[in-house]
Design an enzyme around this catalytic site. Structure first.
Site, mmCIF file in Angstrom:
data_model
loop_
_atom_site.group_PDB
_atom_site.id
_atom_site.type_symbol
_atom_site.label_atom_id
_atom_site.label_comp_id
_atom_site.label_asym_id
_atom_site.label_seq_id
_atom_site.Cartn_x
_atom_site.Cartn_y
_atom_site.Cartn_z
ATOM 1 N N HIS A 131 13.014 -2.259 -0.895
ATOM 2 C CA HIS A 131 12.161 -1.731 -1.970
ATOM 3 C C HIS A 131 12.898 -0.615 -2.707
ATOM 4 O O HIS A 131 13.629 0.161 -2.099
ATOM 5 C CB HIS A 131 10.838 -1.209 -1.398
ATOM 6 C CG HIS A 131 9.847 -0.919 -2.481
ATOM 7 N ND1 HIS A 131 9.868 0.252 -3.200
ATOM 8 C CD2 HIS A 131 8.835 -1.669 -3.002
ATOM 9 C CE1 HIS A 131 8.898 0.204 -4.110
ATOM 10 N NE2 HIS A 131 8.258 -0.939 -4.004
ATOM 11 N N GLY A 165 1.422 -2.626 -6.219
ATOM 12 C CA GLY A 165 1.263 -1.316 -5.600
ATOM 13 C C GLY A 165 -0.141 -0.780 -5.870
ATOM 14 O O GLY A 165 -1.104 -1.160 -5.205
ATOM 15 N N GLY A 166 -0.255 0.086 -6.864
ATOM 16 C CA GLY A 166 -1.506 0.811 -7.141
ATOM 17 C C GLY A 166 -2.748 -0.071 -7.177
ATOM 18 O O GLY A 166 -3.781 0.286 -6.598
ATOM 19 N N TRP A 203 0.816 -1.226 0.000
ATOM 20 C CA TRP A 203 0.000 0.000 0.000
ATOM 21 C C TRP A 203 0.844 1.267 0.000
ATOM 22 O O TRP A 203 0.311 2.354 -0.110
ATOM 23 C CB TRP A 203 -0.929 -0.002 1.208
ATOM 24 C CG TRP A 203 -2.163 -0.824 1.037
ATOM 25 C CD1 TRP A 203 -2.502 -1.591 -0.051
ATOM 26 C CD2 TRP A 203 -3.242 -0.956 1.969
ATOM 27 N NE1 TRP A 203 -3.714 -2.181 0.152
ATOM 28 C CE2 TRP A 203 -4.191 -1.816 1.379
ATOM 29 C CE3 TRP A 203 -3.484 -0.445 3.245
ATOM 30 C CZ2 TRP A 203 -5.379 -2.161 2.030
ATOM 31 C CZ3 TRP A 203 -4.665 -0.791 3.892
ATOM 32 C CH2 TRP A 203 -5.604 -1.640 3.291
ATOM 33 N N GLU A 234 11.377 -6.160 -9.159
ATOM 34 C CA GLU A 234 10.594 -4.981 -9.504
ATOM 35 C C GLU A 234 11.466 -4.026 -10.317
ATOM 36 O O GLU A 234 12.233 -3.243 -9.744
ATOM 37 C CB GLU A 234 10.121 -4.262 -8.238
ATOM 38 C CG GLU A 234 9.223 -5.097 -7.360
ATOM 39 C CD GLU A 234 8.306 -4.226 -6.511
ATOM 40 O OE1 GLU A 234 7.104 -4.467 -6.556
ATOM 41 O OE2 GLU A 234 8.788 -3.302 -5.846
ATOM 42 N N GLU A 252 12.030 2.145 -3.801
ATOM 43 C CA GLU A 252 11.797 3.520 -3.317
ATOM 44 C C GLU A 252 12.691 3.824 -2.129
ATOM 45 O O GLU A 252 13.162 4.949 -1.966
ATOM 46 C CB GLU A 252 10.305 3.708 -3.005
ATOM 47 C CG GLU A 252 9.504 3.816 -4.292
ATOM 48 C CD GLU A 252 8.067 3.339 -4.220
ATOM 49 O OE1 GLU A 252 7.544 3.151 -3.111
ATOM 50 O OE2 GLU A 252 7.469 3.138 -5.303
#
Ligand code: 13P
Length: 254
Positions: A96, A235-236, A10, A168, A98
């Site tokens: 991750h 994700g989205g 999320w 990813e 990010e």
């Protein structure tokens, strides 16, 4: 036999009260976890106690999006893997892209986080992936394999079900671009063979390798068709009950 895993990351979305409503709607929509698939939700830290309450007994697992490289101590703002595990969480994402990009987390730090997750009884979902320019130079596979092995330095999962790898590609995250099913499979296979070198063939044959990056109901079936792809880190499309439930159904019988 690897049970496919569909995990919803999320990221920094939803309040605890929104999460409570979402979990209830999702469990209603799903009507129970179908046999042959595992489902997990990875909300941000303040939502984890809500996940623990609302998902208890449902068969849907939950976990954190990160954990500290330290077990305990004077580390203001950090969250210990032991704190997460005590809530009944199963998973912790580490590495991750990010976090690697915006917080400059290197693979050495990611390995420490994976170790703390394992020590606390969590299953690390260790993320790897290349930037677009690396792929365009034709170096995606050696880059990702190198990142994987660096991120696994000193990481010794006691059994293959105690490790999940998520491939990813950075350029596919939140962009609407996905790796082709062929590229995802080729990378998943390269990851599995690197795991075989690291932990042995039998172990590597049982570790789940997920794909992540702009997964949607419209593209998930093709991505899952690769024999080395064991599910998705979403994700989205995990933010909406209907789309996430649909992704779970698509993974059944993989
Ligand atoms: P999107 O599915 O939004 O592209 O995000 C992928 C991801 O980063 C999951 O961890």
């Amino acid at each position: 036999m690897r049970t496919p895993l569909v995990a919803g990351n999320w990221k920094m979305h939803k309040t605890p009260s929104e999460a409570r409503v979402w979990f209830n709607e999702f469990l209603d929509e799903l009507g129970g976890v179908p046999p042959g698939v595992e489902v997990a939700l990875l909300p941000s830290f303040p939502l984890l106690p809500v996940a623990a309450e609302e998902l208890a007994g449902s068969g849907v697992a939950f976990g954190a999006q990160d954990v500290s490289a330290h077990d305990w101590g004077a580390f203001t703002g950090e969250v210990s893997a032991y704190q997460v595990a005590d809530l009944g969480a199963k998973y912790a994402v580490v590495g991750h892209s990010e976090r690697r990009k915006y917080w400059r987390e290197g693979s050495g730090l990611v390995a420490e986080k994976a170790k703390r997750a394992l020590e606390a009884g969590l299953v690390p979902i260790l993320c790897v992936g290349e930037e677009l320019e690396v792929r365009e130079r034709g170096e995606a596979i050696p880059f990702v394999v190198g990142q994987l092995l660096d991120s696994l330095a000193g990481v010794e999962p006691p059994s293959p079900d105690r490790l999940v790898i998520a491939y990813e590609p950075v350029w596919a995250i939140g962009t609407g671009k996905t790796a082709t099913p062929g590229d995802a499979e080729v990378m998943a296979e390269a990851i599995r063979s690197a795991l075989a070198g690291r932990y042995g063939e039998a172990f590597a044959g049982e570790v789940r390798v997920l794909y992540g990056g702009s997964i949607k109901p419209a593209n998930f079936a093709q991505i899952l068709a690769g024999p080395n792809v064991d599910g998705g880190l979403v994700g989205g499309a995990s933010l909406e009950v209907a789309s996430f439930a649909e992704l779970v159904r698509l993974a059944v019988g993989l």
